[in-house]
Motif scaffolding. Structure first.
Motif, PDB file in Angstrom:
ATOM      1  N   GLY C 351      50.116  46.551  48.964  1.00  0.00           N
ATOM      2  CA  GLY C 351      51.148  46.686  49.989  1.00  0.00           C
ATOM      3  C   GLY C 351      50.585  47.061  51.353  1.00  0.00           C
ATOM      4  N   TYR C 352      49.394  47.631  51.349  1.00  0.00           N
ATOM      5  CA  TYR C 352      48.756  47.981  52.627  1.00  0.00           C
ATOM      6  C   TYR C 352      48.070  46.775  53.273  1.00  0.00           C
ATOM      7  N   THR C 353      48.090  45.618  52.600  1.00  0.00           N
ATOM      8  CA  THR C 353      47.362  44.453  53.105  1.00  0.00           C
ATOM      9  C   THR C 353      48.320  43.409  53.657  1.00  0.00           C
ATOM     10  N   ALA C 354      47.759  42.392  54.272  1.00  0.00           N
ATOM     11  CA  ALA C 354      48.575  41.357  54.905  1.00  0.00           C
ATOM     12  C   ALA C 354      48.948  40.226  53.950  1.00  0.00           C
ATOM     13  N   ARG C 355      48.264  40.140  52.796  1.00  0.00           N
ATOM     14  CA  ARG C 355      48.595  39.016  51.910  1.00  0.00           C
ATOM     15  C   ARG C 355      48.564  39.425  50.431  1.00  0.00           C
ATOM     16  N   ALA C 356      49.514  40.282  50.084  1.00  0.00           N
ATOM     17  CA  ALA C 356      49.551  40.827  48.733  1.00  0.00           C
ATOM     18  C   ALA C 356      49.666  39.766  47.625  1.00  0.00           C
ATOM     19  N   PRO C 357      50.576  38.817  47.733  1.00  0.00           N
ATOM     20  CA  PRO C 357      50.719  37.865  46.615  1.00  0.00           C
ATOM     21  C   PRO C 357      49.452  37.038  46.402  1.00  0.00           C
ATOM     22  N   LEU C 358      48.834  36.627  47.519  1.00  0.00           N
ATOM     23  CA  LEU C 358      47.618  35.828  47.403  1.00  0.00           C
ATOM     24  C   LEU C 358      46.508  36.626  46.719  1.00  0.00           C
ATOM     25  N   TYR C 359      46.303  37.855  47.143  1.00  0.00           N
ATOM     26  CA  TYR C 359      45.242  38.663  46.541  1.00  0.00           C
ATOM     27  C   TYR C 359      45.512  38.920  45.059  1.00  0.00           C
ATOM     28  N   GLU C 360      46.764  39.198  44.729  1.00  0.00           N
ATOM     29  CA  GLU C 360      47.051  39.491  43.330  1.00  0.00           C
ATOM     30  C   GLU C 360      46.735  38.270  42.467  1.00  0.00           C
ATOM     31  N   ARG C 361      47.153  37.114  42.944  1.00  0.00           N
ATOM     32  CA  ARG C 361      46.866  35.894  42.197  1.00  0.00           C
ATOM     33  C   ARG C 361      45.345  35.684  42.072  1.00  0.00           C
ATOM     34  N   GLN C 362      44.644  35.925  43.173  1.00  0.00           N
ATOM     35  CA  GLN C 362      43.192  35.715  43.154  1.00  0.00           C
ATOM     36  C   GLN C 362      42.483  36.736  42.259  1.00  0.00           C
ATOM     37  N   ILE C 363      42.928  37.973  42.303  1.00  0.00           N
ATOM     38  CA  ILE C 363      42.297  38.998  41.457  1.00  0.00           C
ATOM     39  C   ILE C 363      42.466  38.622  39.989  1.00  0.00           C
ATOM     40  N   ARG C 364      43.660  38.215  39.621  1.00  0.00           N
ATOM     41  CA  ARG C 364      43.897  37.850  38.217  1.00  0.00           C
ATOM     42  C   ARG C 364      43.023  36.667  37.810  1.00  0.00           C
ATOM     43  N   LYS C 365      42.914  35.692  38.698  1.00  0.00           N
ATOM     44  CA  LYS C 365      42.089  34.512  38.396  1.00  0.00           C
ATOM     45  C   LYS C 365      40.617  34.926  38.248  1.00  0.00           C
ATOM     46  N   ALA C 366      40.145  35.737  39.169  1.00  0.00           N
ATOM     47  CA  ALA C 366      38.744  36.154  39.124  1.00  0.00           C
ATOM     48  C   ALA C 366      38.467  36.980  37.864  1.00  0.00           C
ATOM     49  N   GLN C 367      39.408  37.835  37.503  1.00  0.00           N
ATOM     50  CA  GLN C 367      39.236  38.649  36.293  1.00  0.00           C
ATOM     51  C   GLN C 367      39.084  37.755  35.067  1.00  0.00           C
ATOM     52  N   GLU C 368      39.891  36.709  35.050  1.00  0.00           N
ATOM     53  CA  GLU C 368      39.835  35.770  33.930  1.00  0.00           C
ATOM     54  C   GLU C 368      38.457  35.094  33.891  1.00  0.00           C
ATOM     55  N   MET C 369      37.984  34.667  35.059  1.00  0.00           N
ATOM     56  CA  MET C 369      36.690  33.968  35.123  1.00  0.00           C
ATOM     57  C   MET C 369      35.534  34.895  34.752  1.00  0.00           C
TER      58      MET C 369
END
Lengths: 324, 201, 706
Positions: C351-369
């Motif tokens: 919530g402190y960032t400018a692009r929360a949904p994008l980061y969340e999606r990317q974090i989940r993807k990276a975690q999977e990889m």
């Protein structure tokens, strides 16, 4: 670099005849991997270079009843390809392959490895081998993380030779020749701590060249090098060991540390402590501990004590075939 | 005048031979060449190339400045980075750390040899297919290191490729592509050799 | 459809065959070689300089002194005099024969020792938001740590320099540059001549990373020496030591940081006391806290430290690596303090960032990889044996967008197509992507287009910096191509018996939209052009960014490392990157760029550092032996996921060079902490720093670590 005259010697006598009374007069050109850089940096500026790569007597690796004779102009690549080296002298093979650049292995020679100058950055900047400025050591108050933890007097650089510790551990001798005479020097005496800023760190005289290395038949031997990079990189600390075993126990041992002092450091007390014992994680660790007991770290390199200690442990375990 | 004699009785000057290829005279003294420029002949990519250089000229600078063979690059200039890699008598070497005068009577192969006579060595397209170059400055050195490596290891494993190219550095970070390129080139070379029945040694 | 495909780099063959001619490869008839006399002292005044003997040496064609008697020099390696001679060796001989007397002055080169800096340390910014002191004192959880990231040098493989030939009133200029269209003007200004007299050519260049914008003193002095020699070309390139010493560095950053928050992972305050150097002029504050800019309570305090060392230049994502390292190291330490998975702490605070949904999606993807769920463990909980494995994560952001760019495309009556842009290819594939955009527009193959870049006679291209080139040049190319095509449609319309706006170009044909039966081939169409070619111009103006580009991207990287705690040696197992760059033009070269950004920063994380010496004032490792770069075996495996997503594509081409080069160092630092159980505060994560973090400065000689 300064210009020089080039001599392409094809026999030993031609080569020794072309050498001089001091290093500024003439130097031997073998693989050139160190010398050419030194000349580009004006650290050494000989008036004449004597190429010895074409001399047959300096080539070849031959197995003798006493061990192995290796010509001074044999390249690291040829050494690594030799079956006897691989089978009987894994400590040598490991040190050779520790030079992880195929280009350097193709160019660099055994003699060149022994005669290369320190990589100490103060030396390379022209402050002399002892890195003295206005009567004071630059190393003490300067950047010394790669320097010696076993200094000798003002000699605080580390010997750059990959083979030095191995040859000392194996009890090798080095044959030197001038136009007047031939002499055989134990590897341990070949490396010397220079007394002055201008002196060399090897026993070789300007009118001599290294002809061959004679390795006695080895015991169980191994080398462990701590290097940060897998790509071409200088070791931070190494240990080379040679064990004479009687059954499972050590009858005699030699433990030599590299890249921690201006000469290979013979850890004889540590080696003695192993006699009569088997090699185990515990005895190897204790030997590592004993090997660094006399270390005198500088301001930034105490970590090398740990590296030397673990190198000894790992080399011993590897030599004895004990899994850590 | 190129030669100055040196030897056990070398106080006088000997007139040297016409070329530094000739080695010694009948007195057993051996000729010295330089420090003034001397004529040399280099065997580069199967052709004799003649020039005149001071003994201190490196093979790299001679290739680049005298013969306009600029594929080999000068980067570290201290035998570390591999951008200047050439094959000398079939072995990869750093041409920045070889004197040109010392490279006579040897077969020198530069990157330019891989596309000579209208043919292209399979390593070159393999580098392109795997995007194993960015700025491209280190690339000729890598390609030559790969050539030398594959000549000796025609059937390498992935790990052997990583060990075999340990003498070259890249700043843009092309290593991922280089690894794949060398494996692809190995495959292409093996296929070509099976067809022609020759080995690539 | 060409866009988004995996296309081989169009200049791959020239590069991989050694045929590509770089500025340093230019050989001109009668060319002279330059050398530079540099100062060996970190701070000195020139008392006298005498070039008499040097000028008499063989082959010397000119000597110019730029630091005359009285000049004060502020770093070792600074240029004093310039020589041109018939061979490089002769130029160096002459350089060494110049006699200089210096008055040596006191120097300071170790900015980490801020306390010793005295007046060289200057306040450089303060910021207060909320009440961080109060928050810290009352917080459920808090950490305080010290973090240090050193000065790096660009170490471009092709050194800075140029070949310059000044004949009459015309200068031919072959610089290794990031700005073909502007560097000539810069040189002209230095020389006091009209920019129109300088012709710049540069087909290829060997790496810049932000350091190759100006024409520099070496450009100017090469020009002057050329003029002085009656117009002989002068090749003036830095040697390796100078390249590392004076051609630009990345500033350092040091910080004492406090982070406080709740045990559920919510961060409530940030305090940092930071300092940095970028050289003699000091160094600015990295943008911290990075990405989490809206933390409610913040106190920032920064000090710029002036040192006697070569100055900073833009370094691939300026200030972002430092900011990312400082921020994500501290947040990871906070996560470890509360025993929480750091990825979850990041998500908790998006919530402190400018692009929360994008980061969340990317974090989940990276975690999977990265197989995070299985491999991540609590800090230090890494099992038996000396080799410890750990994972670490960090985010990145970058603006990017498209810079000012113009393009001209000619469609010739014979069907050939020529594309001209005064841009440059630093290795990112500019040549390839503009060709793809043109080919896409014309329905042709990339091989049907002849692309010409690297010449200031072509339409203007901005300097390549800040990941703005591809956004600009693809947009200008698209516009030029559309304009040219519209004109072609006009010419062809009568033959196809359809209005021009009902035509389309696909598959090498011009056809009535959706009706392949009503078509003519490209070549037939072009035959109707007449005698003079169609010229289409296109311009991308960032002030009016209608077109193919927009701004702002995010990415996430995860590092997987193994650390030998007996030797302190860190080995890379794997890096995972999920990277958004807007619309991907060429997935192949885009991926390469991400590999490159990661690899460059693996070097920065593990081994690179400028070693300055207070004793001599010198940069001791200005070489490629102890200025360590990773080799092919040192990088582990790298997996890149280009975050291709309809939301991202809609934003158009944004840029990639910087975004992918930001979070690697922070991710690796966190992975090492995760592996060994303690924070290694100082980058690079070399054995000395790792072992010191594990066992203390004195390395306790009496206690075995083996």
């Amino acid at each position: 670099m300064n210009n020089f005259a080039y001599v392409n010697a094809t026999t030993l006598s031609q080569a020794t005849a072309a050498l001089g009374k001091n290093w500024s007069e003439a130097m031997v050109l073998a693989g050139g991997t160190d010398l050419i850089g030194l000349m580009k940096d004006y650290v050494m500026s000989p008036q004449r270079l004597v190429n010895i790569k074409g001399i047959k007597e300096l080539q070849g690796i031959s197995k003798t009843s006493k061990g192995l004779q290796i010509g001074a102009a044999v390249t690291f690549d040829a050494l690594a390809a030799n079956a006897t080296v691989r089978q009987m002298y894994p400590s040598l093979y490991e040190a050779v392959m520790g030079v992880t650049s195929p280009q350097i292995r193709n160019m660099g020679t055994v003699g060149g490895d022994l005669c290369q100058r320190p990589r100490c950055w103060y030396f390379r900047l022209g402050h002399g081998v002892l890195a003295m400025k206005d009567g004071k050591s630059l190393v003490d108050g300067g950047e010394n993380k790669y320097h010696a933890i076993f200094p000798k007097g003002n000699a605080k650089f580390v010997s750059a030779s990959s083979l030095g510790p191995v040859l000392v551990a194996l009890g090798a001798t080095i044959q030197l020749q001038s136009s007047a005479s031939t002499r055989e020097v134990p590897a341990a005496d070949f490396f010397v701590a220079p007394a002055s800023n201008e002196a060399r760190e090897i026993a070789l005289q300007p009118n001599e060249l290294v002809v061959s290395i004679n390795l006695p038949n080895p015991g169980k031997n191994a080398t462990y090098e701590v290097r940060q990079k897998d790509a071409l990189d200088w070791p931070l600390a190494t240990a080379s060991v040679n064990l004479t075993m009687k059954g499972n126990t050590v009858e005699a041992a030699k433990i030599v540390l590299g890249h921690v002092g201006p000469v290979p450091v013979d850890a004889s007390a540590a080696a003695k402590s192993l006699v009569g014992k088997p090699i185990s994680e515990a005895t190897a660790m204790a030997a590592g501990e004993a090997a660094v007991a006399g270390a005198q770290p500088l301001s930034q390199n105490a970590y090398k004590i740990q590296l030397a200690r673990v190198a000894v442990k790992r080399a011993l375990l590897a030599a004895a075939g004990v899994k850590a | 005048m190129q030669g100055v004699g040196v030897g056990s009785a070398a106080t006088g000057l000997l007139v040297g031979p016409e070329s530094a290829e000739a080695q010694s005279n009948s007195q057993g003294n051996v000729a010295a060449f330089g420090p003034a420029a001397v004529p040399i002949t280099l065997q580069v990519n199967g052709r004799p190339l003649k020039t005149s250089i001071e003994p201190r000229e490196t093979l790299l600078d001679t290739l680049r400045n005298k013969f306009d063979l600029t594929g080999a690059k000068r980067v570290c200039d201290r035998g570390t980075c591999g951008a200047c890699t050439v094959l000398i008598d079939g072995k990869v070497q750093y041409s920045c750390t070889v004197f040109a005068i010392d490279a006579q009577n040897k077969q020198i192969a530069t990157i330019e040899s891989l596309t000579a006579n209208g043919k292209m060595h399979p390593i070159v397209p393999a580098f392109v297919n795997n995007d194993a170059q960015q700025c491209g400055y280190c690339t000729p050195g890598f390609v030559m290191a790969a050539k030398g490596f594959l000549d000796r290891n025609p059937n390498p494993t992935y790990d052997q490729v990583k060990d075999g190219l340990g003498g070259n550095l890249c700043r843009c970070g092309t290593y991922v592509g280089v690894r794949k390129a060398v494996l692809e080139a190995a495959k292409a070379l093996r296929a070509a050799n099976t067809l022609s029945g020759v080995t690539n040694a | 459809m060409v866009l988004g495909k995996r296309i081989n780099r169009l200049d791959g063959i020239p590069k991989s065959s050694g045929k590509a001619k770089y500025p340093s490869d230019v050989n001109r008839p009668g060319m002279l070689f330059g050398s530079i006399l540099t100062c060996p002292h970190a701070h000195a005044k020139v008392k006298s300089i005498d070039t008499t003997e040097a000028a008499k040496l063989p082959g010397v064609a000119g000597i110019r002194v730029t630091s005359p008697a009285g000049a004060e020099i502020q770093w070792a390696g600074a240029e004093v005099a310039w020589i041109a001679a018939d061979t490089e060796q002769h130029a160096i001989d002459a350089m060494r024969a110049i006699r200089v007397e210096y008055e040596v002055l006191p120097h300071f080169v170790k900015e980490e020792r801020r306390a010793e800096a005295g007046p060289r340390a200057r306040p450089a910014g303060e910021q207060l938001t909320g009440d961080p002191d109060d928050d810290y004192s009352k917080a459920e959880a808090k950490i305080a740590g010290y973090y240090a990231i050193p000065v790096l040098t660009h170490c471009c493989l092709e050194p800075h320099g140029a070949v310059v030939e000044w004949k009459g009133d015309k200068i031919e200029y072959w610089p290794s540059s990031q700005g073909v269209s502007v560097v000539g003007g810069d040189l002209a200004q230095q020389l006091g001549i009209p920019a129109s007299q300088i012709h710049v050519s540069m087909d290829y260049m060997g790496g810049g990373f932000g350091s190759k914008f100006p024409s520099d003193l070496w450009g100017r002095e090469a020009a002057q020496l050329s003029k002085g020699s009656g117009g002989r070309a002068v090749k003036m390139f830095l040697d390796r030591a100078s390249e590392l010493t004076i051609a630009g560095v990345r500033p350092s950053a040091y910080a004492n940081i406090k982070v406080a928050g709740k045990k559920d992972g919510t961060i409530t305050s940030w305090q940092s006391e930071s300092w940095a150097t970028g050289g003699f002029t000091g160094g600015g504050m990295p943008p911290i806290p990075y990405i989490f800019t809206n933390i409610p309570n913040k106190k920032l305090n920064h000090t710029a430290v002036s040192v006697n060392a070569g100055g900073a230049r833009a370094w691939r994502a300026p200030n972002h690596q430092q900011a990312c390292f400082l921020t994500f190291s501290a947040i990871e330490d906070f996560a470890a303090e509360i025993g929480m998975d750091p990825a979850e702490v990041l998500i908790k605070n998006l919530g402190y960032t400018a692009r929360a949904p994008l980061y969340e999606r990317q974090i989940r993807k990276a975690q999977e990889m990265a197989n995070w769920k299985q491999l991540w463990h609590k800090r230090g909980d890494s099992g038996r044996g000396p080799v410890k494995r750990g994972l670490g994560i960090a985010l990145s952001t970058w603006g990017g967008g498209g810079n000012l760019a113009e393009c001209r495309i000619k469609i010739h009556p014979d069907g050939s197509v020529e594309l001209e842009q005064g841009t440059q290819d630093l290795g990112v594939g500019t040549r390839t992507v503009v060709t793809m955009v043109a080919a896409e527009t014309f329905g042709l193959k990339v091989t049907d287009i002849t692309t010409k870049i690297g010449d200031n006679a072509y339409p203007f291209g901005s300097p390549s910096g800040g990941s703005t080139t591809v956004g600009g040049v693809t947009s200008s190319t698209r516009k030029a191509a559309v304009n040219a095509l519209d004109e072609l449609f006009q010419k062809v319309a009568p033959a196809l018996d359809a209005p021009a706006d009902q035509l389309e170009a696909v598959g090498g044909k011009i056809q009535v939209k959706g009706n392949p039966a009503k078509s003519i081939t490209w070549k037939q169409a072009c035959a109707k052009i007449g005698t003079s070619p169609i010229v289409g111009n296109g311009r991308h103006d960032p002030k009016n960014p209608m077109g193919l580009a927009s701004q702002g991207v995010g990415g996430v990287q995860i590092a997987d490392v193994s650390v030998d705690i007996e030797t302190g040696v860190v080995k890379m197992n794997k890096m995972v990157a999920v990277q958004d760059c807007g619309l991907v033009v060429n997935e192949k070269t885009a991926e390469s760029q991400v590999f490159g950004g990661i690899i460059m920063n693996i070097c920065g994380a593990l081994m690179e550092e400028r070693v300055m010496d207070q004793m001599t004032g010198r940069f001791l490792n200005a070489d490629m032996e102890f200025y360590k770069l990773a080799g092919i075996k040192d990088i582990g495996e790298i997996e890149v996921h280009m975050d291709v997503h309809p939301d991202n594509d809609k934003r158009g081409v944004i840029g990639l060079g910087e975004p992918c080069a930001i979070s690697t160092i922070a991710a690796i630092g966190n992975a090492v902490a995760n592996a060994i159980g303690v924070r290694v505060p100082r980058v690079p994560l070399s054995p000395d720093h790792v072992l010191t973090a594990l066992y203390g400065e004195k390395m306790d000689q009496n206690r075995s670590r083996a």
